[in-house]
Design a protein around this motif. Structure first.
Motif, PDB file in Angstrom:
ATOM      1  N   ASP A  28       0.810  -1.217   0.000  1.00 43.07           N
ATOM      2  CA  ASP A  28       0.000   0.000   0.000  1.00 43.07           C
ATOM      3  C   ASP A  28       0.846   1.270   0.000  1.00 43.07           C
ATOM      4  OD1 ASP A  28      -2.302  -1.468  -0.055  1.00 43.07           O
ATOM      5  OD2 ASP A  28      -2.827  -1.180   2.051  1.00 43.07           O
ATOM      6  N   GLY A 228      -5.282  -2.831   6.635  1.00 42.54           N
ATOM      7  CA  GLY A 228      -5.125  -1.891   5.529  1.00 42.54           C
ATOM      8  C   GLY A 228      -6.245  -0.869   5.473  1.00 42.54           C
ATOM      9  N   SER A 229      -7.455  -1.313   5.749  1.00 46.17           N
ATOM     10  CA  SER A 229      -8.598  -0.399   5.750  1.00 46.17           C
ATOM     11  C   SER A 229      -8.521   0.588   6.909  1.00 46.17           C
ATOM     12  CB  SER A 229      -9.897  -1.200   5.829  1.00 46.17           C
ATOM     13  OG  SER A 229     -11.019  -0.350   5.947  1.00 46.17           O
ATOM     14  N   SER A 232      -5.853   3.418   6.504  1.00 41.05           N
ATOM     15  CA  SER A 232      -5.967   4.285   5.339  1.00 41.05           C
ATOM     16  C   SER A 232      -6.097   5.750   5.765  1.00 41.05           C
ATOM     17  CB  SER A 232      -7.191   3.875   4.522  1.00 41.05           C
ATOM     18  OG  SER A 232      -7.525   4.877   3.588  1.00 41.05           O
ATOM     19  N   SER A 233      -5.491   6.613   4.994  1.00 45.48           N
ATOM     20  CA  SER A 233      -5.610   8.048   5.291  1.00 45.48           C
ATOM     21  C   SER A 233      -7.035   8.537   5.102  1.00 45.48           C
ATOM     22  CB  SER A 233      -4.665   8.843   4.383  1.00 45.48           C
ATOM     23  OG  SER A 233      -4.987   8.636   3.018  1.00 45.48           O
ATOM     24  N   GLN A 234      -7.858   7.762   4.384  1.00 44.23           N
ATOM     25  CA  GLN A 234      -9.252   8.129   4.165  1.00 44.23           C
ATOM     26  C   GLN A 234     -10.156   7.703   5.313  1.00 44.23           C
ATOM     27  OE1 GLN A 234      -9.807   9.991   1.390  1.00 44.23           O
ATOM     28  NE2 GLN A 234      -7.579   9.749   1.182  1.00 44.23           N
ATOM     29  N   GLN A 235      -9.627   6.893   6.235  1.00 38.77           N
ATOM     30  CA  GLN A 235     -10.439   6.359   7.336  1.00 38.77           C
ATOM     31  C   GLN A 235     -10.041   7.059   8.628  1.00 38.77           C
ATOM     32  OE1 GLN A 235     -12.058   5.280  10.265  1.00 38.77           O
ATOM     33  NE2 GLN A 235     -10.179   4.084  10.512  1.00 38.77           N
TER      34      GLN A 235
END
Length: 250
Positions: A28, A228-229, A232-235
């Protein structure tokens, strides 16, 4: 414009679930330092394989029960990541741990102290070090066990040590939440690793598989995918949670 490389430390990343997490984070786009305790060959194989694939990764031998080794890990990580005196860590995954199977009446003080030293005490001081040098909006994931919700004979000390980790994570999520740092726990069910196969025969593995809703054992990659989820920078909204990754066992 591409996102800059983020830095991650994974404890216990030489084998099993920890290795799968190291693989996932490297794929990632993270620069990854991972620790291991004993198996030099396995750790070097992970490091070489990922480097050959173009990833930035470093294996560090460290006993999590040794608080001095934990402090040295973060000092070395700062130099390797180029952190200097500034916060440099984006993600920490606490995967290192040991298990000792014994009925309560046969647990020795030495066994109790060793499991607690590695799993509970070691994780606590790893979290402490990470909190000091983690960037705002960082991500922390601790690996526990479904055994804290699905008790099994012979796992009293192990389950207690992991329950402590779950509480450390819940409180850390409150203490560091104002900085945008998320702290979560994943509690895997029976997962197909060499450790599980060492401790369980074929009939036991088959029985465990059929006890899950999905009719199979977990795979290390299943757990790594959840990590990984979460990192994440989006989480940035899920925190203080314990995700039971057990295929519907509990």
């Amino acid at each position: 414009m591409s996102e800059p490389m983020r830095n991650a430390i994974v404890t216990g990343g030489g084998r099993g679930i920890g290795k799968a997490i190291v693989d996932r984070l490297a794929e990632d786009g993270f620069a990854v330092i991972f620790t291991y305790e004993e198996d030099d060959d396995a750790a070097r194989a992970v490091e070489i394989s990922l480097k050959d694939a173009g990833h930035k990764v470093k294996a560090v031998k460290a006993d999590q029960a040794d608080i001095g080794a934990v402090a040295s890990l973060f000092k070395d990580a700062s130099a390797w990541f180029g952190g200097g005196d500034s916060p440099f860590l984006d993600t920490l995954v606490c995967s290192a741990g040991i298990i000792e199977h014994a009925p309560i009446e046969t647990v020795t003080p030495e066994m109790f102290d060793r499991v607690m030293a590695v799993n509970a005490r070691g994780t606590f001081f790893t979290l402490q070090q990470a909190g000091r040098i983690m960037r705002d909006n960082g991500r922390i994931v601790c690996i526990s066990t479904i055994g804290t919700a699905w008790p099994s004979p012979g796992e009293a000390v192990y389950a207690a040590s992991k329950a402590a980790i779950e509480q450390f994570a819940r409180i850390a999520s409150r203490e560091w939440g104002a900085r945008g740092i998320t702290v979560n726990v994943i509690s895997p069910g029976p997962t197909d690793t060499d450790l599980l196969r060492r401790d369980a025969d074929a009939s036991t593995l088959d029985s465990l598989s059929h006890m899950t809703a999905l009719q199979r054992l977990g795979r290390p990659s299943d757990i790594a995918a959840i990590v990984g989820s979460l990192v994440s920078s989006q989480q940035g909204w899920v925190t203080g949670q314990n995700i039971r990754a057990d295929g519907g066992l509990v």
